[in-house]
Design an enzyme around this catalytic site. Structure first.
Site, mmCIF file in Angstrom:
data_model
loop_
_atom_site.group_PDB
_atom_site.id
_atom_site.type_symbol
_atom_site.label_atom_id
_atom_site.label_comp_id
_atom_site.label_asym_id
_atom_site.label_seq_id
_atom_site.Cartn_x
_atom_site.Cartn_y
_atom_site.Cartn_z
ATOM 1 N N LYS A 103 0.843 -1.202 0.000
ATOM 2 C CA LYS A 103 0.000 0.000 0.000
ATOM 3 C C LYS A 103 0.881 1.257 0.000
ATOM 4 C CE LYS A 103 -3.544 2.318 2.695
ATOM 5 N NZ LYS A 103 -4.486 2.250 3.812
ATOM 6 N N GLU A 156 -4.291 -6.402 15.036
ATOM 7 C CA GLU A 156 -3.788 -5.106 14.564
ATOM 8 C C GLU A 156 -4.904 -4.059 14.646
ATOM 9 O OE1 GLU A 156 -2.302 -4.142 10.402
ATOM 10 O OE2 GLU A 156 -0.384 -4.463 11.368
ATOM 11 N N LYS A 216 9.766 0.112 13.622
ATOM 12 C CA LYS A 216 10.274 0.553 12.313
ATOM 13 C C LYS A 216 11.230 1.733 12.484
ATOM 14 C CE LYS A 216 6.037 -0.632 9.755
ATOM 15 N NZ LYS A 216 4.891 -0.108 9.022
ATOM 16 N N HIS A 234 -3.582 -32.444 19.114
ATOM 17 C CA HIS A 234 -2.406 -33.195 19.539
ATOM 18 C C HIS A 234 -1.292 -32.260 19.990
ATOM 19 C CE1 HIS A 234 -4.322 -36.882 18.177
ATOM 20 N NE2 HIS A 234 -4.832 -36.113 17.224
ATOM 21 N N GLY A 253 -4.784 -1.928 5.027
ATOM 22 C CA GLY A 253 -3.997 -3.071 4.547
ATOM 23 C C GLY A 253 -4.634 -4.408 4.899
ATOM 24 N N ARG A 254 -5.101 -4.530 6.151
ATOM 25 C CA ARG A 254 -5.653 -5.822 6.587
ATOM 26 C C ARG A 254 -7.071 -6.070 6.071
ATOM 27 N NH1 ARG A 254 -4.453 -2.355 10.577
ATOM 28 N NH2 ARG A 254 -6.065 -1.515 11.929
ATOM 29 N N GLU A 287 10.731 -4.771 4.226
ATOM 30 C CA GLU A 287 10.835 -6.181 3.833
ATOM 31 C C GLU A 287 10.492 -6.338 2.349
ATOM 32 O OE1 GLU A 287 9.133 -4.948 6.336
ATOM 33 O OE2 GLU A 287 9.450 -6.081 8.190
HETATM 34 O O1 F6P Z 1 3.450 -2.608 9.599
HETATM 35 C C1 F6P Z 1 2.105 -2.940 9.560
HETATM 36 C C2 F6P Z 1 1.556 -2.737 8.194
HETATM 37 O O2 F6P Z 1 1.445 -1.368 7.918
HETATM 38 C C3 F6P Z 1 0.216 -3.422 7.999
HETATM 39 O O3 F6P Z 1 -0.840 -2.684 8.488
HETATM 40 C C4 F6P Z 1 0.210 -3.632 6.525
HETATM 41 O O4 F6P Z 1 -0.747 -4.579 6.135
HETATM 42 C C5 F6P Z 1 1.640 -4.088 6.302
HETATM 43 O O5 F6P Z 1 2.387 -3.319 7.207
HETATM 44 C C6 F6P Z 1 2.164 -3.910 4.916
HETATM 45 O O6 F6P Z 1 2.167 -2.554 4.529
HETATM 46 P P1 F6P Z 1 2.309 -2.156 3.018
HETATM 47 O O7 F6P Z 1 1.187 -2.747 2.257
HETATM 48 O O8 F6P Z 1 2.271 -0.663 3.006
HETATM 49 O O9 F6P Z 1 3.642 -2.682 2.512
#
Ligand code: F6P
Length: 533
Positions: A206, A352, A511, A383, A266-267, A212
């Protein structure tokens, strides 16, 4: 004490809980043979049996009073109307608009977002068709066979969970891979399975700033360049983002960018272009069914009365346990291998959203706001951690998710899966008294002394709550409904707790601290220091 828990509706619930605390669900079932049909609801392809909860009809009336005291109706209208209910970011929260089938315009910041949504969905459809019919090929002319999603959090968990859940409905032979964390091992494992000339990378972010995702994208881009001597960006990389300028600055051509918008969290983004892997897997018709399933749940949520409203009931039960019984956790247990990623999907959706410590007005909260969501596909959990559910000292309400029909008819595995889920729920509810255990041991041939010694260990307290959610089958429509059900449950819980369920400031500090620590690690050869700097 915060004013919320001082309100009459909360106080009445606390008093009522003290009244029924020593009663047993087992007795309630004996007194009322219709309990499981009275405490049940059906919406579309989902049946909810909530009879195995520590509630009476009076509990439900008191919980309804709680809902009335927080003005849920107005807040729900504000959600669907696109008012900026995410007040700390001044944003609307409109994932529901992405599956809205009403054909009504929806104006946000002066623009009809229904048009933006339609344009993007059309672009997704055209792109999907071009991959399926082979018009879109790799730079060396090979058809695309592998789709690799580069994204994390909501830019991964939705498409990863849903493509796995609906694998049996795939209409294309594409293989789907997900790279989310920044561990090189994950990248190496995926790269070992794909043909670079036949691979499309989807960079999903987003913000297009996520460390990452950007690091992984750079690494796979280098790998692609080491394998193919042509310019690989145009044919092998597309981006899904609300920050197209950043994606373009990275080198992704404008024509390869699918937008989404700041009003999609995002979620909650699986319904947006973030769901492109799912559309590539299912084709447009079934993807549309997925949206239809969610829309059915939205319409139900908007119109059903409180105690006939499935998301509201799930939220009320969650609040009942978290705040009145002081439970800490909730287990989500899908008896379906295909739904095995649903638990981590819900972890983000719930934790979240509702893991918060201040109210909407910014005041500290003195009551817990979100259960710790955990779980594992059945039967594996039986289990591993179910021992604690049955005899541990934590009360852990469980949601069992079962499928009425398996992909293969009359399958003996499916019958065992169903029976296992149901028997776990029954065992939690019924328990086994020490006396029952003692008698069983005598019947098994033990001496009285041995039976008396062992009986306390075999006693199972019981009276432990669970919901049973049954999907007629795991198909695109029902999965859409199931996800929307939990989304609205999260929203309603957040309204009751008076929190903003749509920001996530808690993830920012880590972060912020990372760059200095990273620099330190990169510039020193020794192991990283662990003391607080
Ligand atoms: O760090 C949390 C977060 O902002 C989530 O809310 C989001 O889904 C995820 O990181 C990924 O963010 P992006 O889509 O901006 O890479």
């Amino acid at each position: 004490m915060n004013s919320l828990t001082k309100q009459p509706a909360w106080q009445a619930l606390s008093r009522h809980q003290a009244d029924i605390a020593n009663q047993s669900m087992r007795d309630w079932f004996l007194q009322d043979p219709n309990r499981s049909s009275s405490f049940a609801l059906q919406v579309g392809g989902i049946h909810l049996d909530y009879s195995r909860n520590i509630i009476t009809s009076q509990s439900l009336t008191l919980l309804e009073n709680l809902v009335n005291s927080v003005n849920l109706k107005d807040k729900t209208n504000a959600l669907f109307a696109g008012l900026p209910i995410n007040t700390t970011e001044n944003r609307a929260v409109l994932h529901t608009a992405l599956r809205d089938k009403s054909n009504c315009p929806l104006i946000v910041n002066g623009e009809n977002i229904a048009d933006q949504i339609k344009n993007t969905q059309d672009a997704m459809l055209a792109f999907t068709a071009s991959i399926h019919n082979g018009h879109w090929v790799g730079v060396t002319g090979k058809r695309i066979k592998h789709i690799v999603n580069l994204g994390i959090g909501g830019s991964c968990t939705g498409p990863k969970m849903a493509t796995e859940a609906l694998k049996d409905f795939a209409i294309s032979p594409l293989s789907f891979h997900f790279i989310s964390s920044v561990d090189k091992a994950e990248i190496n494992d995926v790269l070992a399975q794909i043909d670079p000339e036949a691979t499309l990378f989807i960079v999903s972010s987003k913000t297009f700033t996520t460390l990452e995702t950007l690091t992984n994208t750079e690494t796979v881009l280098e790998w692609m360049r080491s394998k193919i001597s042509h310019n690989v960006l145009a044919n092998h990389f597309i981006a899904i983002t609300a920050a197209s300028e950043k994606a373009m600055a990275f080198g992704i051509p404008k024509a390869n960018i699918f937008p989404f918008w700041d009003w999609v969290g995002g979620r909650y983004s699986i319904w947006s272009a973030i769901g492109l892997p799912l559309m590539l897997q299912l084709g447009s018709k079934q993807f549309n069914e997925f949206l239809n399933g969610a829309y059915t749940m939205d319409e139900h949520f908007k119109s059903a009365p409180t105690l006939e409203n499935m998301p509201v009931l799930l939220a009320l039960l969650s609040v009942w346990y978290v705040n009145i019984f002081q439970t800490k956790a909730q287990a989500i247990i899908p008896y379906s291998y295909r739904l095995r990623h649903f638990v981590s999907y819900l972890q983000q959706a719930e934790m979240e959203s509702n893991g918060k410590c201040v109210t909407n007005a910014g005041n500290p909260i003195d009551y817990p706001t979100c259960p710790i969501i955990f779980g594992e596909e059945g039967c594996n959990g039986q289990h591993t951690y179910h021992q604690l559910l049955h005899q541990g000292q934590h009360l852990v309400p469980c949601d069992f998710i079962l499928l009425d029909h398996a992909t293969e008819a009359n399958d003996k595995h499916h019958a065992i899966m169903q029976a296992s889920g149901l028997s776990q729920s029954s065992a939690l509810m019924r328990g086994k008294s020490e006396n029952e255990s003692f008698k069983e041991l005598l019947i098994a041939g033990l001496s009285e002394a041995d039976a008396a010694r062992l009986a306390p260990h075999k006693m199972i307290p019981g009276n432990r709550p669970s919901n049973i959610l049954r999907l007629k089958e795991l198909n695109p429509y029902n999965l859409g409904s199931l996800i929307a059900l939990y989304e609205h449950k999260v929203f309603v819980s957040g309204v009751i707790w008076d929190i903003n369920s749509f920001d996530q400031w808690g993830v920012e500090l880590g972060k912020q601290l990372l760059p200095d620590i990273l620099k330190n690690i990169q510039t020193t050869s020794s192991q990283p220091e662990t003391e607080i700097g």
